[in-house]
Design a protein around this motif. Structure first.
Motif, short mmCIF file in Angstrom:
data_model
loop_
_atom_site.label_atom_id
_atom_site.label_comp_id
_atom_site.label_asym_id
_atom_site.label_seq_id
_atom_site.Cartn_x
_atom_site.Cartn_y
_atom_site.Cartn_z
N MET A 183 0.78 -1.20 0.02
CA MET A 183 -0.08 0.06 0.01
C MET A 183 0.99 1.06 -0.04
N PRO A 184 0.29 2.43 -0.38
CA PRO A 184 1.26 3.63 -0.44
C PRO A 184 1.48 3.87 1.01
N CYS A 185 2.93 3.89 1.30
CA CYS A 185 3.54 4.26 2.61
C CYS A 185 4.73 4.64 2.45
N ARG A 186 5.28 5.29 3.58
CA ARG A 186 6.70 5.78 3.95
C ARG A 186 7.17 5.07 5.09
N LEU A 187 8.17 4.57 5.05
CA LEU A 187 8.71 3.65 6.10
C LEU A 187 9.97 4.15 6.80
N LEU A 188 10.17 4.28 8.25
CA LEU A 188 11.17 5.09 8.99
C LEU A 188 11.56 3.98 10.06
N TRP A 189 12.69 3.34 9.67
CA TRP A 189 13.13 2.30 10.43
C TRP A 189 14.41 2.58 11.16
N SER A 190 14.51 2.86 12.46
CA SER A 190 15.90 3.17 13.10
C SER A 190 16.25 2.01 14.18
N THR A 191 17.48 1.50 13.76
CA THR A 191 17.92 0.27 14.40
C THR A 191 19.30 0.04 14.39
N PRO A 192 20.29 -0.35 15.42
CA PRO A 192 21.67 -0.53 15.37
C PRO A 192 21.91 -1.38 14.37
N ASN A 193 22.96 -1.27 13.40
CA ASN A 193 23.57 -1.80 12.34
C ASN A 193 22.54 -3.16 11.73
N PRO A 194 21.40 -2.45 11.04
CA PRO A 194 20.43 -3.06 10.51
C PRO A 194 20.98 -4.08 9.47
N GLU A 195 21.78 -4.09 8.67
CA GLU A 195 22.37 -5.13 7.85
C GLU A 195 22.91 -6.29 8.67
N LYS A 196 23.75 -5.87 9.49
CA LYS A 196 24.44 -6.91 10.19
C LYS A 196 23.78 -7.61 11.28
N THR A 197 22.54 -6.73 11.76
CA THR A 197 21.66 -7.59 12.62
C THR A 197 20.71 -8.43 12.38
N TYR A 198 20.31 -7.82 11.02
CA TYR A 198 18.93 -8.66 10.37
C TYR A 198 19.39 -9.25 9.09
N GLY A 199 20.44 -8.88 8.56
CA GLY A 199 20.83 -9.92 7.07
C GLY A 199 20.27 -8.96 5.71
N GLU A 200 20.69 -9.66 4.88
CA GLU A 200 20.50 -9.01 3.75
C GLU A 200 18.81 -9.41 3.08
N ASN A 201 18.47 -10.36 3.48
CA ASN A 201 16.98 -10.81 3.20
C ASN A 201 15.97 -9.76 3.72
N ILE A 202 16.30 -9.39 4.87
CA ILE A 202 15.38 -8.39 5.46
C ILE A 202 15.54 -7.06 4.85
N MET A 203 16.77 -6.81 4.71
CA MET A 203 16.82 -5.49 4.02
C MET A 203 16.34 -5.23 2.91
N GLU A 204 16.35 -6.42 2.01
CA GLU A 204 15.98 -6.40 0.79
C GLU A 204 14.33 -6.40 0.59
N SER A 205 13.58 -6.99 1.53
CA SER A 205 12.34 -7.15 2.04
C SER A 205 11.94 -5.53 2.21
N VAL A 206 12.65 -4.79 2.95
CA VAL A 206 12.12 -3.60 3.29
C VAL A 206 12.34 -2.67 2.21
N CYS A 207 13.32 -2.73 1.37
CA CYS A 207 13.57 -1.86 0.02
C CYS A 207 12.52 -2.50 -0.94
N LYS A 208 11.83 -3.68 -0.73
CA LYS A 208 10.71 -3.79 -1.69
C LYS A 208 9.62 -3.28 -1.38
N ALA A 209 9.50 -3.43 -0.03
CA ALA A 209 8.07 -2.63 0.46
C ALA A 209 8.08 -1.09 0.16
#
Length: 600
Positions: A511-537
């Motif tokens: 749906m039309p939205c803007r996402l703000l995600w604040s977290t320590p070391n997002p790529e290191k903590t949650y991995g590439e798959n999560i980062m790609e899912s966020v970018c896709k969303a």
């Protein structure tokens, strides 16, 4: 020795493209077009890359390793020397191979990974575009690059949109948004309504002999409130309410939609009816005690069970007080569960004993007829059915853990299909504790996953010692974010593992939205798959690494995105403290804002 010349400012009318061999290709741009990809730009490259993939050709490396986007730099401030000091390669540094010096992981990322400096909502972002399918290692640092990922680690804008002045007087504003929330209002309606009936019943029976209202009527009032308190927490009822409210069309006035979206405050009905039931049962206990003391009701077993039930009700209410609930959540759950089950069993005993005593009176009906004529009996049948129902669905299912880091784990399940924005409860000891998590449907539609981050002893154990099977019970329950679909456009704010519920919605229900995600070391903590899912969303998601930039002003950034995206509402999925801060910061300025509460 010749005097060193002063660095000349970067010419923003020319974009310097430096190839991997250090050759500079300067393309003059008299008036750069915003929507037309430049030669050798990421857009044109990905177009060529996709064509090569479709044609079965070998994909070659990107023709350029670094691009300076002219729209992001200020000509009065940016110089070649400053660009070099920031760690971004220039023609001189590439020719001299100075970028290969030993540096930190951040410097390595700036120097080796192609970076596009651009403007996003007033802030400069470093966009990681992995263009070479290779793994580069230097010291203890490894950078894995592939064609499949693209995301931005954002730097909070230095001057976000200015927050407007809060509405209303400070005292009234504090009362309205802290003490007169929808939860408290629902609680008040339920409790005050019951107390009015309570007083009316006492007044109308003040002249009765013996004094007091009929015990059966009081018992029915207590049982009815217990049923209401129970049903509003029942999984099927919750999902049904969300289904009805989520059918609200966009053409409804925003004022009406913003009120409907407060559905998740239904916990106010739960607590209001539970406290009211306790009040009614106190009156019932008083009437039984009076009659027993006067010798009008010689049933010591009934009296004993009544006092035990009263003690259970009071203990449930006491440990449900937020202060005690937060101090020891496990104790709260244990008291709620086991005291509740015990109360249901004792209620059955109480009804049978009271009915037996009534059937032994002169001209009374038989025991069976007396029982089925009692409204409390049928109410108790419904309560018992819905108490047992979730446990009839208790089962142990196989789990497939995917450890993301020392701080997070992603657990995959394949035992059922699941819809968007639904949460499940899992446990390794079904009689001890249960933990709720938002599910993320898989792309194949046949499985789902959930994200567990380090938030306590139990979650830490799951990360360090992943289990391969968990207990589940009941059915998935709809979450707060489900209400976002009744708005045309929203801003979603989250921190840490709150990205799980967000992806649960955005991956399966775009749906039309803007996402703000604040977290320590997002790529290191949650991995590439999560980062790609966020970018896709949300391709323009603002991802803030708090380890690099510190904790930003989340209220200011939320308002910034709200203004930039022309959204209708804000949703926040975070820890209780930040959620309250965001919701209050928006609501006090007239912006619809929503976030889970302690009893949602």
């Amino acid at each position: 020795m010749a005097q060193q010349s002063r660095p000349e400012p970067l010419d923003l009318n020319r974009a310097s493209v430096v190839s991997s061999t250090g050759t500079s290709v300067a393309t003059a741009m008299e008036s750069p077009a915003k929507d037309v990809p430049r030669p050798n730009s990421p857009d044109s490259y990905h177009t060529t890359h996709q064509k090569q993939m479709n044609d079965g050709e070998n994909v070659k490396n990107h023709p350029s390793d670094f691009i300076v986007n002219s729209t992001s730099f200020c000509p009065q401030k940016m110089t070649t020397a400053k660009a070099t000091s920031l760690g971004y390669p220039t023609e001189d540094t590439l020719n001299s191979n100075s970028f290969t010096s030993n540096g930190s992981s951040d410097d390595l990322e700036k120097a080796m990974a192609p970076a596009l400096i651009q403007e996003q909502l007033g802030g400069n972002d470093v966009e990681k575009m992995d263009l070479e399918p290779t793994v580069r290692v230097r010291g203890n640092h490894t950078t894995n690059t592939s064609y499949s990922s693209s995301w931005r680690i954002s730097v909070p804008p230095e001057t976000p949109a200015q927050l407007p002045v809060k509405r209303e007087h400070r005292i009234w504003r504090g009362l309205r948004h802290n003490f007169f929330t929808v939860y408290q209002r629902l609680f008040t309606v339920c409790f005050v309504g019951n107390m009015i009936a309570f007083i009316v019943l006492l007044v109308t029976n003040r002249q009765s002999q013996p004094w007091g209202p009929d015990r059966g009527d009081v018992a029915t009032a207590a049982a009815a409130n217990i049923l209401a308190s129970f049903l509003i927490r029942q999984e099927n009822v919750i999902n049904g309410l969300y289904a009805i409210c989520c059918a609200t069309p966009w053409w409804f006035p925003l004022r009406m939609r913003r009120s409907i979206a407060k559905l998740y405050h239904f916990g106010g009905v739960h607590s209001g009816c539970a406290v009211s039931a306790t009040a009614w049962f106190i009156l019932f206990t008083a009437l039984i005690t009076k009659d027993y003391a006067l010798g009008n009701y010689d049933q010591p077993a009934v009296l004993a069970i009544t006092y035990i039930l009263l003690g259970l009700f009071l203990s449930i209410c006491f440990f449900a007080i937020p202060k005690f609930r937060f101090v020891s959540h496990n104790l709260f759950e244990a008291v709620h569960r086991f005291a509740g089950w015990t109360a249901v069993g004792l209620f059955w005993a109480l009804i049978l004993l009271v009915s037996k005593a009534a059937s032994e009176m002169a001209d009374a009906d038989s025991l069976g007829l007396t029982v089925i004529k009692s409204p409390a009996f049928w109410i108790l049948v419904v309560i018992t059915f819905f108490t047992i129902l979730p446990w009839l669905r208790l089962r142990k299912v196989e789990a497939f853990p995917e450890r993301l880091s020392n701080h997070a784990i992603r657990i995959h399940f394949k035992y059922m299909k699941i819809g968007p924005i639904l949460g499940i409860r899992i446990s390794d000891n079904p009689l001890k504790e249960w933990h709720a998590f938002a599910s993320i449907p898989a792309a194949d539609g046949q499985s789902f996953s959930l994200i567990v981050s380090d938030a306590g002893d139990w979650t830490k154990k799951q990360i360090l010692e992943p289990a391969h099977a968990y207990w589940v019970r009941g059915i998935p329950i709809t979450g707060v974010l489900r209400m976002a679909i009744i708005f045309r456009r929203v801003v979603i704010v989250t921190t840490g593992s709150g990205i799980g519920p967000v992806l649960s919605m955005l991956v399966s229900h775009p749906m039309p939205c803007r996402l703000l995600w604040s977290t320590p070391n997002p790529e290191k903590t949650y991995g590439e798959n999560i980062m790609e899912s966020v970018c896709k969303a949300d391709p323009d998601a603002m991802i803030i690494n708090t380890r690099a930039s510190g904790r930003p002003d989340m209220v200011a950034l939320t308002y910034h995105l709200y203004v930039q995206s022309n959204a209708e509402a804000v949703f926040c999925i975070s820890n209780p403290s930040l959620t309250r801060k965001i919701v209050y910061g928006m609501e006090s300025r007239g912006i619809p804002a929503y976030g889970p509460i302690w009893d949602s």
